[in-house]
Design a protein around this motif. Sequence first.
Motif, PDB file in Angstrom:
ATOM      1  N   PRO A  43      34.989  50.472  33.298  1.00 54.75           N
ATOM      2  CA  PRO A  43      34.809  49.748  34.215  1.00 54.75           C
ATOM      3  C   PRO A  43      36.423  48.998  34.206  1.00 54.75           C
ATOM      4  O   PRO A  43      37.051  48.960  32.863  1.00 54.75           O
ATOM      5  N   PRO A  44      37.938  48.241  35.100  1.00 58.22           N
ATOM      6  CA  PRO A  44      38.996  48.554  34.795  1.00 58.22           C
ATOM      7  C   PRO A  44      39.729  47.575  33.875  1.00 58.22           C
ATOM      8  O   PRO A  44      40.465  47.938  33.186  1.00 58.22           O
ATOM      9  N   GLY A  45      38.371  46.365  33.643  1.00 58.83           N
ATOM     10  CA  GLY A  45      39.067  45.986  32.102  1.00 58.83           C
ATOM     11  C   GLY A  45      38.981  46.185  31.044  1.00 58.83           C
ATOM     12  O   GLY A  45      39.965  46.286  30.320  1.00 58.83           O
ATOM     13  N   GLN A  46      38.190  47.533  30.848  1.00 62.05           N
ATOM     14  CA  GLN A  46      37.836  47.725  29.810  1.00 62.05           C
ATOM     15  C   GLN A  46      38.881  49.184  29.865  1.00 62.05           C
ATOM     16  O   GLN A  46      39.523  49.522  28.555  1.00 62.05           O
ATOM     17  N   ALA A  47      39.742  49.786  30.467  1.00 61.02           N
ATOM     18  CA  ALA A  47      40.308  51.132  30.680  1.00 61.02           C
ATOM     19  C   ALA A  47      41.754  50.622  30.327  1.00 61.02           C
ATOM     20  O   ALA A  47      42.571  50.886  29.029  1.00 61.02           O
ATOM     21  N   ALA A  96      39.816  37.523  39.716  1.00 59.01           N
ATOM     22  CA  ALA A  96      39.762  38.733  39.645  1.00 59.01           C
ATOM     23  C   ALA A  96      38.714  39.026  39.094  1.00 59.01           C
ATOM     24  O   ALA A  96      37.868  39.285  38.579  1.00 59.01           O
ATOM     25  N   ASN A  97      38.054  40.347  40.238  1.00 58.99           N
ATOM     26  CA  ASN A  97      36.605  40.783  39.762  1.00 58.99           C
ATOM     27  C   ASN A  97      36.851  42.524  40.053  1.00 58.99           C
ATOM     28  O   ASN A  97      37.811  42.998  40.034  1.00 58.99           O
ATOM     29  N   ASP A  98      36.116  43.211  39.702  1.00 63.51           N
ATOM     30  CA  ASP A  98      36.376  44.148  39.140  1.00 63.51           C
ATOM     31  C   ASP A  98      36.749  45.431  40.114  1.00 63.51           C
ATOM     32  O   ASP A  98      37.624  45.911  40.196  1.00 63.51           O
ATOM     33  N   ASP A  99      36.291  45.047  41.382  1.00 64.41           N
ATOM     34  CA  ASP A  99      36.786  45.756  42.575  1.00 64.41           C
ATOM     35  C   ASP A  99      37.914  45.439  43.417  1.00 64.41           C
ATOM     36  O   ASP A  99      38.555  46.759  43.425  1.00 64.41           O
ATOM     37  N   MET A 100      38.113  44.551  43.149  1.00 63.01           N
ATOM     38  CA  MET A 100      39.899  43.846  43.568  1.00 63.01           C
ATOM     39  C   MET A 100      40.578  44.828  42.048  1.00 63.01           C
ATOM     40  O   MET A 100      41.456  44.747  42.978  1.00 63.01           O
ATOM     41  N   LEU A 101      40.466  44.561  41.052  1.00 66.08           N
ATOM     42  CA  LEU A 101      41.134  45.424  40.192  1.00 66.08           C
ATOM     43  C   LEU A 101      41.625  47.197  40.620  1.00 66.08           C
ATOM     44  O   LEU A 101      42.011  47.979  40.423  1.00 66.08           O
ATOM     45  N   ARG A 102      40.318  47.515  40.271  1.00 70.20           N
ATOM     46  CA  ARG A 102      40.272  49.368  41.484  1.00 70.20           C
ATOM     47  C   ARG A 102      41.228  49.166  42.568  1.00 70.20           C
ATOM     48  O   ARG A 102      41.823  49.992  42.136  1.00 70.20           O
ATOM     49  N   PHE A 103      40.873  47.874  42.997  1.00 68.89           N
ATOM     50  CA  PHE A 103      42.096  48.285  44.043  1.00 68.89           C
ATOM     51  C   PHE A 103      43.664  48.391  44.391  1.00 68.89           C
ATOM     52  O   PHE A 103      43.971  48.741  44.551  1.00 68.89           O
ATOM     53  N   LEU A 104      43.728  47.700  43.503  1.00 65.01           N
ATOM     54  CA  LEU A 104      45.234  47.444  43.200  1.00 65.01           C
ATOM     55  C   LEU A 104      45.734  48.109  42.413  1.00 65.01           C
ATOM     56  O   LEU A 104      46.775  48.806  42.471  1.00 65.01           O
ATOM     57  N   ILE A 105      44.917  48.785  41.680  1.00 63.03           N
ATOM     58  CA  ILE A 105      45.189  49.808  40.543  1.00 63.03           C
ATOM     59  C   ILE A 105      45.522  51.385  41.721  1.00 63.03           C
ATOM     60  O   ILE A 105      46.332  51.466  41.217  1.00 63.03           O
ATOM     61  N   GLY A 106      44.812  51.587  42.221  1.00 63.33           N
ATOM     62  CA  GLY A 106      44.363  52.008  43.427  1.00 63.33           C
ATOM     63  C   GLY A 106      45.720  52.236  44.054  1.00 63.33           C
ATOM     64  O   GLY A 106      46.692  53.526  44.638  1.00 63.33           O
ATOM     65  N   ALA A 107      45.749  51.081  44.319  1.00 61.42           N
ATOM     66  CA  ALA A 107      46.835  50.879  45.308  1.00 61.42           C
ATOM     67  C   ALA A 107      48.226  50.884  44.782  1.00 61.42           C
ATOM     68  O   ALA A 107      48.672  51.940  45.312  1.00 61.42           O
ATOM     69  N   LEU A 245      39.914  54.877  43.365  1.00 59.31           N
ATOM     70  CA  LEU A 245      39.820  53.928  42.402  1.00 59.31           C
ATOM     71  C   LEU A 245      39.371  52.861  44.475  1.00 59.31           C
ATOM     72  O   LEU A 245      38.651  51.520  44.173  1.00 59.31           O
ATOM     73  N   ILE A 246      39.878  53.106  45.065  1.00 55.83           N
ATOM     74  CA  ILE A 246      39.936  52.401  46.035  1.00 55.83           C
ATOM     75  C   ILE A 246      38.831  53.028  47.144  1.00 55.83           C
ATOM     76  O   ILE A 246      38.417  52.097  48.363  1.00 55.83           O
ATOM     77  N   TRP A 247      38.182  53.710  47.233  1.00 55.09           N
ATOM     78  CA  TRP A 247      37.314  54.298  47.632  1.00 55.09           C
ATOM     79  C   TRP A 247      36.367  53.748  46.864  1.00 55.09           C
ATOM     80  O   TRP A 247      34.798  52.567  48.030  1.00 55.09           O
ATOM     81  N   ASP A 248      36.098  53.372  45.535  1.00 57.19           N
ATOM     82  CA  ASP A 248      35.214  52.449  45.201  1.00 57.19           C
ATOM     83  C   ASP A 248      35.014  50.807  45.328  1.00 57.19           C
ATOM     84  O   ASP A 248      34.496  51.025  45.166  1.00 57.19           O
ATOM     85  N   ALA A 249      36.252  50.686  45.340  1.00 53.57           N
ATOM     86  CA  ALA A 249      36.392  49.598  45.130  1.00 53.57           C
ATOM     87  C   ALA A 249      36.060  49.299  46.753  1.00 53.57           C
ATOM     88  O   ALA A 249      35.055  47.492  47.109  1.00 53.57           O
ATOM     89  N   LEU A 250      36.425  49.607  47.577  1.00 52.34           N
ATOM     90  CA  LEU A 250      35.794  49.556  49.624  1.00 52.34           C
ATOM     91  C   LEU A 250      34.124  49.473  49.936  1.00 52.34           C
ATOM     92  O   LEU A 250      33.788  48.869  50.582  1.00 52.34           O
ATOM     93  N   THR A 251      33.736  50.250  48.483  1.00 53.02           N
ATOM     94  CA  THR A 251      31.900  51.135  49.066  1.00 53.02           C
ATOM     95  C   THR A 251      31.054  50.277  48.509  1.00 53.02           C
ATOM     96  O   THR A 251      29.879  50.664  48.363  1.00 53.02           O
TER      97      THR A 251
END
Length: 251
Positions: A43-47, A96-107, A245-251
């Motif tokens: 999870p992004p927070g743990q990373a 923010a939730n995990d998917d929002m953070l994944r998307f942000l880190i990926g972007a 990360l963006i793919w995981d966030a969106l799917t």
Amino acid sequence: MIALDTNFFLIAVPAVIFAGISKAGFGSGAAFASASILALVLPPGQALGIMLPLLMLVDVFSLKPYWGKWAKPEARALILGGLPGVALGIALWRVANDDMLRFLIGAVSLAFVAWQLAKARGLIRIRKGAGSSWIGYLAGTVAGFTSFVSHAGGPPAAVYLLSRGLEKTTYQATTVLVFWVINVAKFVPYAFLGIFTVETLMIDLYLIPAALVGTWLGVYAHRFVSESVFFAITYVLLSLTGSKLIWDALT
């Protein structure tokens, strides 16, 4: 629970070494790739929680070889701008939730690659000696924000510092100082927001040797390794991890 198996360390150890090399030798611009890589399997927070103490350790051991070699006006502008940026990061984290953070880190990862490629092709030109203090404050605010949410403060700081036409070692020393201060400012909010846990701190103990090895390699590589080779590898890593990360966030 994070599974501390062979697969985890095969990903985490190279990621931490890479972060040390980037921060200690190449201006911190690509250090956030480590968090992007870890976010593929955690999870992004743990990373982010695992990486911050290690990045702070790299900061401490990077200060000595670059001590006093930084550009004071530029460092001051980025630091003073960076602290409000950290506050903005805190505000976002609360919603923010995990998917929002994944998307942000990926972007942020893909934006960094796009910016570097555009600069290399001459689509973006940074005029040497330009950039007033208010631009430094603005760059610092963006750096503080992106550093808080993805450990990606290096790119916005680089835009400002490159515009100042600093010598290579002065540039490197300035980034070491700036992100040492910003990372210290992030530590207490990370603790209160629950980003640190007993588990992430225990994992840090296992990864300390990798951080120290990366720091030593970075200081050495600063003198002898071509930046173009290092960043070519970085672009590939960030393109792959950012897209995933963006793919995981969106799917």
